[in-house]
Enzyme design. Sequence first.
Site, PDB file in Angstrom:
ATOM      1  N   SER A   1      47.915-104.727 -18.927  1.00 32.65           N
ATOM      2  CA  SER A   1      46.579-104.699 -18.320  1.00 32.65           C
ATOM      3  C   SER A   1      45.703-105.736 -19.020  1.00 32.65           C
ATOM      4  O   SER A   1      46.031-106.196 -20.120  1.00 32.65           O
ATOM      5  CB  SER A   1      45.988-103.302 -18.534  1.00 32.65           C
ATOM      6  OG  SER A   1      44.605-103.286 -18.273  1.00 32.65           O
TER       7      SER A   1
ATOM      8  N   TYR B   1      43.371 -95.610 -22.750  1.00 35.88           N
ATOM      9  CA  TYR B   1      44.041 -96.603 -21.894  1.00 35.88           C
ATOM     10  C   TYR B   1      44.161 -97.932 -22.644  1.00 35.88           C
ATOM     11  O   TYR B   1      45.229 -98.558 -22.664  1.00 35.88           O
ATOM     12  CB  TYR B   1      43.231 -96.768 -20.604  1.00 35.88           C
ATOM     13  CG  TYR B   1      43.875 -97.635 -19.546  1.00 35.88           C
ATOM     14  CD1 TYR B   1      44.811 -97.107 -18.668  1.00 35.88           C
ATOM     15  CD2 TYR B   1      43.541 -98.980 -19.423  1.00 35.88           C
ATOM     16  CE1 TYR B   1      45.394 -97.896 -17.683  1.00 35.88           C
ATOM     17  CE2 TYR B   1      44.119 -99.773 -18.447  1.00 35.88           C
ATOM     18  CZ  TYR B   1      45.045 -99.230 -17.577  1.00 35.88           C
ATOM     19  OH  TYR B   1      45.623-100.022 -16.612  1.00 35.88           O
TER      20      TYR B   1
HETATM   21  P1  NAP Z   1      48.245 -95.998  -8.813  1.00 36.60           P
HETATM   22  O1  NAP Z   1      47.986 -96.577  -7.468  1.00 36.60           O
HETATM   23  O2  NAP Z   1      47.389 -94.880  -9.311  1.00 36.60           O
HETATM   24  O3  NAP Z   1      49.802 -95.584  -8.888  1.00 36.60           O
HETATM   25  C1  NAP Z   1      50.298 -95.007 -10.072  1.00 36.60           C
HETATM   26  C2  NAP Z   1      51.763 -94.662  -9.923  1.00 36.60           C
HETATM   27  O4  NAP Z   1      52.181 -94.060 -11.162  1.00 36.60           O
HETATM   28  C3  NAP Z   1      52.032 -93.682  -8.815  1.00 36.60           C
HETATM   29  O5  NAP Z   1      53.267 -93.960  -8.214  1.00 36.60           O
HETATM   30  C4  NAP Z   1      52.113 -92.346  -9.556  1.00 36.60           C
HETATM   31  O6  NAP Z   1      53.010 -91.458  -8.911  1.00 36.60           O
HETATM   32  C5  NAP Z   1      52.718 -92.773 -10.890  1.00 36.60           C
HETATM   33  N1  NAP Z   1      52.380 -91.835 -11.952  1.00 36.60           N
HETATM   34  C6  NAP Z   1      51.156 -91.552 -12.458  1.00 36.60           C
HETATM   35  N2  NAP Z   1      51.255 -90.617 -13.407  1.00 36.60           N
HETATM   36  C7  NAP Z   1      52.554 -90.270 -13.490  1.00 36.60           C
HETATM   37  C8  NAP Z   1      53.284 -89.337 -14.260  1.00 36.60           C
HETATM   38  N3  NAP Z   1      52.698 -88.512 -15.151  1.00 36.60           N
HETATM   39  N4  NAP Z   1      54.607 -89.262 -14.103  1.00 36.60           N
HETATM   40  C9  NAP Z   1      55.225 -90.051 -13.198  1.00 36.60           C
HETATM   41  N5  NAP Z   1      54.595 -90.950 -12.424  1.00 36.60           N
HETATM   42  C10 NAP Z   1      53.265 -91.052 -12.562  1.00 36.60           C
HETATM   43  O7  NAP Z   1      48.135 -97.109  -9.970  1.00 36.60           O
HETATM   44  P2  NAP Z   1      48.216 -98.714  -9.900  1.00 36.60           P
HETATM   45  O8  NAP Z   1      46.850 -99.246  -9.866  1.00 36.60           O
HETATM   46  O9  NAP Z   1      49.212 -99.149  -8.904  1.00 36.60           O
HETATM   47  O10 NAP Z   1      48.753 -99.007 -11.381  1.00 36.60           O
HETATM   48  C11 NAP Z   1      50.115 -99.249 -11.667  1.00 36.60           C
HETATM   49  C12 NAP Z   1      50.211 -99.768 -13.089  1.00 36.60           C
HETATM   50  O11 NAP Z   1      49.436-100.966 -13.195  1.00 36.60           O
HETATM   51  C13 NAP Z   1      49.646 -98.816 -14.134  1.00 36.60           C
HETATM   52  O12 NAP Z   1      50.409 -98.876 -15.303  1.00 36.60           O
HETATM   53  C14 NAP Z   1      48.263 -99.352 -14.371  1.00 36.60           C
HETATM   54  O13 NAP Z   1      47.776 -99.017 -15.644  1.00 36.60           O
HETATM   55  C15 NAP Z   1      48.520-100.841 -14.252  1.00 36.60           C
HETATM   56  N6  NAP Z   1      47.346-101.641 -13.960  1.00 36.60           N
HETATM   57  C16 NAP Z   1      46.622-101.426 -12.822  1.00 36.60           C
HETATM   58  C17 NAP Z   1      45.500-102.226 -12.582  1.00 36.60           C
HETATM   59  C18 NAP Z   1      44.627-102.058 -11.373  1.00 36.60           C
HETATM   60  O14 NAP Z   1      43.591-102.736 -11.288  1.00 36.60           O
HETATM   61  N7  NAP Z   1      44.984-101.236 -10.408  1.00 36.60           N
HETATM   62  C19 NAP Z   1      45.152-103.210 -13.486  1.00 36.60           C
HETATM   63  C20 NAP Z   1      45.921-103.400 -14.616  1.00 36.60           C
HETATM   64  C21 NAP Z   1      47.019-102.611 -14.834  1.00 36.60           C
HETATM   65  P3  NAP Z   1      52.521 -90.155  -8.098  1.00 36.60           P
HETATM   66  O15 NAP Z   1      51.179 -90.438  -7.551  1.00 36.60           O
HETATM   67  O16 NAP Z   1      53.595 -89.969  -7.093  1.00 36.60           O
HETATM   68  O17 NAP Z   1      52.493 -89.084  -9.093  1.00 36.60           O
END
Ligand code: NAP
Length: 254
Positions: free
Chosen positions: A146, A159
């Site tokens: 991130s 985080y």
């Molecule tokens: P998201 O849309 O909230 O999706 C998160 C995914 O992780 C979902 O498939 C969820 O599965 C799974 N998950 C969450 N908690 C879990 C748990 N306890 N056990 C198993 N699976 C779990 O998030 P996203 O924005 O795509 O983020 C994906 C990654 O990118 C993360 O590591 C996040 O920190 C990183 N990131 C995101 C951003 C951003 O701007 N969005 C920026 C930088 C980094 P279920 O819903 O099926 O449980």
Amino acid sequence: MIVERFQLTGKNALVTGSTKGLGAAIALALAEAGANVVIHGRTSDPHDICGRIREFGRRSVFIAADLADGPACLQLFEKAVEALGTIDILVNNAGIIRRSPASEFPPQDWDEVIAVNLTAAFRLCQLAGNRMLERGAGGKIVNIASLLSFQGGVFVPSYAAAKGGLVQLTKALANEWASRGINVNAIAPGYMATENTAALRKDPDRSRQILERIPSGRWGKPCDVSGAAIFLCSPASEYVHGHVLVVDGGWLAR
Ligand code: NAP
């Protein structure tokens, strides 16, 4: 041909947290490049990412596991190997965020974020890495970091700590495993429009402040990380180790 080095034909991948958001985009991209993919989430695959992958002619199964629960990592990894035979590519994408001022940050939010975003990622790296070392055929590990691997953020201490740790873990593993043909790298996405950032996008002031700072002038889309993921999972990145590939519309350059 250099473009052939971006192909993943016949490779087997496990992408954690791939039911939606960035994980789903990464899983679909790897499949389009030729890989069979295990889709993972806590309880279900609501958007049928497996079905969309099978349409590419690849194999895909969904495995549920709550990564906040330590032993779940071993069960997830064993089921993934059982389903596809081997795991050549691991993408540690599952992640959560909890927001609260540091002075009153709930201990359970600290523990849960560290467990999912850092401890589970390490455990899965260890399980996949050990299997890759045993097989002697190399492999690819990509950790989703991130901007808060570099910056402290506000109201997200667990985080920032977890994502900072994930980048250091990436480098530590790369140092140990590069000579064995295992590439361990990270992608640091910027501000992407997913559920993870829904609260930020709903807040008009925060949303405007963020947009004003992004040189490309827009929030990222999940598919913006697809090319970086294919590159770091493919033979094209053979000599890339311990790198953090930032995909942020220029945010960090500002
Ligand atoms: P998201 O849309 O909230 O999706 C998160 C995914 O992780 C979902 O498939 C969820 O599965 C799974 N998950 C969450 N908690 C879990 C748990 N306890 N056990 C198993 N699976 C779990 O998030 P996203 O924005 O795509 O983020 C994906 C990654 O990118 C993360 O590591 C996040 O920190 C990183 N990131 C995101 C951003 C951003 O701007 N969005 C920026 C930088 C980094 P279920 O819903 O099926 O449980």
